[in-house]
Write an enzyme that holds these catalytic residues in place. Structure first.
Site, PDB file in Angstrom:
ATOM      1  CB  CYS A   2      41.730 -31.925  50.611  1.00  0.00           C
ATOM      2  SG  CYS A   2      42.312 -31.393  52.236  1.00  0.00           S
ATOM      3  N   GLY A  28      43.834 -27.112  47.078  1.00  0.00           N
ATOM      4  CA  GLY A  28      44.764 -27.211  48.191  1.00  0.00           C
ATOM      5  C   GLY A  28      46.170 -26.854  47.763  1.00  0.00           C
ATOM      6  CG  ASN A 101      37.513 -32.724  50.011  1.00  0.00           C
ATOM      7  OD1 ASN A 101      37.771 -31.811  50.791  1.00  0.00           O
ATOM      8  ND2 ASN A 101      36.690 -32.582  48.994  1.00  0.00           N
ATOM      9  N   GLY A 102      37.447 -33.311  53.531  1.00  0.00           N
ATOM     10  CA  GLY A 102      36.332 -33.072  54.447  1.00  0.00           C
ATOM     11  C   GLY A 102      36.815 -32.875  55.868  1.00  0.00           C
ATOM     12  CE1 TYR A 257      37.717 -18.230  46.578  1.00  0.00           C
ATOM     13  CE2 TYR A 257      37.995 -20.315  47.733  1.00  0.00           C
ATOM     14  CZ  TYR A 257      38.532 -19.136  47.246  1.00  0.00           C
ATOM     15  OH  TYR A 257      39.860 -18.870  47.419  1.00  0.00           O
TER      16      TYR A 257
END
Length: 500
Positions: A2, A28, A101-102, A257
């Site tokens: 995210c 996201g 985020n995670g 990425y």
């Protein structure tokens, strides 16, 4: 994966948060949200969709205040329900909003604990709501009328003791300021910057440095593993290490990425790391295939361009753009559901026949996950007249699920799981496949910051730094299996997003 952002400014923050979310959109595409505060009350907007689809002029006018946080959702537990758009909010204590985020690997146990011990109710399937309630419960132990830095740091320390997994967090205390913290391993990124203006100093936290520099903020530094930062409403900055044994284990896939090439994560320039990945790939070809007959190197846009160009330069063969990308199609890797991913590949990429016809082509991609995209791309090259189609991956073979916030699916959906390199090549239809060596990948990143001694490489090795065991992987496999994703979404009964 995210994207998160938090800003405390001397002027309204709604436009800057919006612009920051646009820059982080690659992290996201499922949902977007923003919460702002004028120091007395909150203003919130969150909904499924891209940033420019969620926020319109009428919404922006209602997002009042000089501090706020924003979030971009990429679902990792199978649900794309609108009710799970972030930031989440809890009233007690102090009024806390949070973006995460995670992925928490002990979410199931925590959810039970929160209900039975803390007497708190969780209304969604999101582990981010669990994390918010854990932070709130730890902060609830503070009895003061207004929250102070030491109480924030004590609460974050409590979060570290109760939560396992990966979490970078931005949170807002409605009347008091902005909070940011990373898990003790620093798996997910978080960076802090500031900007001097005629009105004073503005402060910003974000997942990637690019969100700061595009808005004129000076990068100060990354938030360290286990560390917390608290920026008061008056602009005072307080930081503290909140865990006993912090250690960098940054997710190496950020460099492969996820991150934008113009970002710097933990003092490593992503663009240069990807250049080194391409150089290492070329060296492997020279070492293992010295009499190669590669006529041209072609990247799979966009992430692999940097690696492919450096590979071509090192090999001394031409680099060509062979696929034209439709800019209005999102990143296929982060689309929920295999059917949607497969349909998107040919709508997203269109080959230039002239670059393939009669040539031995080396295609370069950042990674091979399910193999769906790779298989389609190889077939496109053949249909365009390529004589031989070779394939190179800038990362090693992905054989294990990711449990720290990337929706790499159940092991049996990963094309390299249980297969040799030759078998994967056959599955995707390539005449030859070249994978990056793990040591080479680590070196490509580590050169940028030698103080990074270890990384989260679990998708390649199956070794998880937080030591998950028991039923976690079977639970994860069930959640991430494409066939079960619709079922997970249907479990959420209440849509809590703002209406249009």
């Amino acid at each position: 994966m995210c994207g998160i952002i938090g800003i405390l400014s001397n002027t309204p923050v709604n436009q800057e948060i919006y612009d920051g979310l646009l820059v982080l959109q690659h992290r996201g595409q499922d949902a977007a949200g923003m919460v702002t505060s004028d120091g007395k009350r909150l203003y919130i907007r969150r909904k499924n969709g891209l940033v420019n689809e969620v926020f319109h002029e009428k919404n922006m006018k209602k997002l009042i205040g000089n501090m706020g946080i924003g979030h971009l959702r990429y679902p990792t537990a199978g649900s794309s329900s609108a009710s799970e758009a972030q930031p989440f909010y809890v009233n007690s204590p102090y009024g806390i909003s949070l973006g995460h985020n995670g992925n928490l690997t002990n979410a199931r146990a925590l959810k039970k604990e929160i209900y039975e011990i803390d007497r708190r109710h969780i209304n969604t399937n999101s582990d981010s709501e669990i994390l918010l309630n854990i932070f709130a419960q730890e902060l609830h132990k503070c009895k003061a009328y207004r929250v102070h830095p030491e109480e924030i740091f004590t609460a974050v320390s409590g979060v570290h003791k109760r939560c396992t997994g990966a979490y970078s967090v931005v949170a807002m205390i409605t009347r008091d300021g902005i909070v940011g913290f990373r898990d003790p391993h620093g798996i997910r990124p978080l960076i802090y910057g500031k900007r001097e203006t005629e009105n004073g100093t503005d402060h910003m936290l974000a997942s990637e440095s690019v969100a700061l520099v595009t808005q004129g903020y000076e990068i100060v530094r990354d938030i360290e593993p286990g560390e917390a930062i608290f920026i008061t409403k008056d602009g005072e900055v307080h930081t503290k290490q909140c865990t006993e044994k912090p250690r960098y284990n940054t997710c190496i896939f950020e460099y492969v990425y996820f991150a934008r090439p113009d970002s710097v994560i933990d003092n490593v320039f992503v663009h240069k790391a990807r250049m080194r990945m391409g150089h290492k790939l070329a060296e492997k070809v020279q070492r293992t295939w010295p009499d190669h007959d590669i006529d041209v190197v072609i990247p799979i846009p966009d992430t692999s361009r940097t690696s492919a160009l450096e590979m071509a330069i090192t090999l001394g063969v031409p680099y060509r753009e062979g696929y034209i990308k439709n800019r209005y199609i999102g990143r296929t890797f982060i689309m929920p559901g295999q059917t949607q991913r497969k349909k998107s590949v040919r709508r997203k990429l269109n080959p230039l026949d002239i670059e393939f016809k009669g040539k031995n082509v080396m295609l370069v991609d950042d990674s091979i996950v399910r193999g769906t995209t790779s298989r389609e791309i190889v077939q496109m090259a053949r249909d365009s007249g390529a004589k031989n189609v070779y394939f190179a991956s800038a990362s090693p073979a992905i054989r294990y699920p990711n449990i720290y916030g990337i929706d790499m699916p159940a092991a049996n959906e990963l094309i390299a799981h249980g297969r040799t390199e030759a078998e994967v090549a056959k599955e995707i239809g390539a005449d030859r496949l070249v994978y990056q060596e793990l040591d080479d990948l680590i070196d490509a990143v580590q050169v940028g910051n030698p103080s990074l001694k270890s990384f989260d490489c679990s998708v390649f090795t199956g070794e998880y730094i937080t030591g998950e065991s028991g039923n976690y992987f079977s639970d994860l496999e069930e959640m991430r299996n494409d066939a079960n994703k619709k079922k997970v979404e249907d479990m959420v009964a209440i849509d809590m997003t703002d209406s249009d």
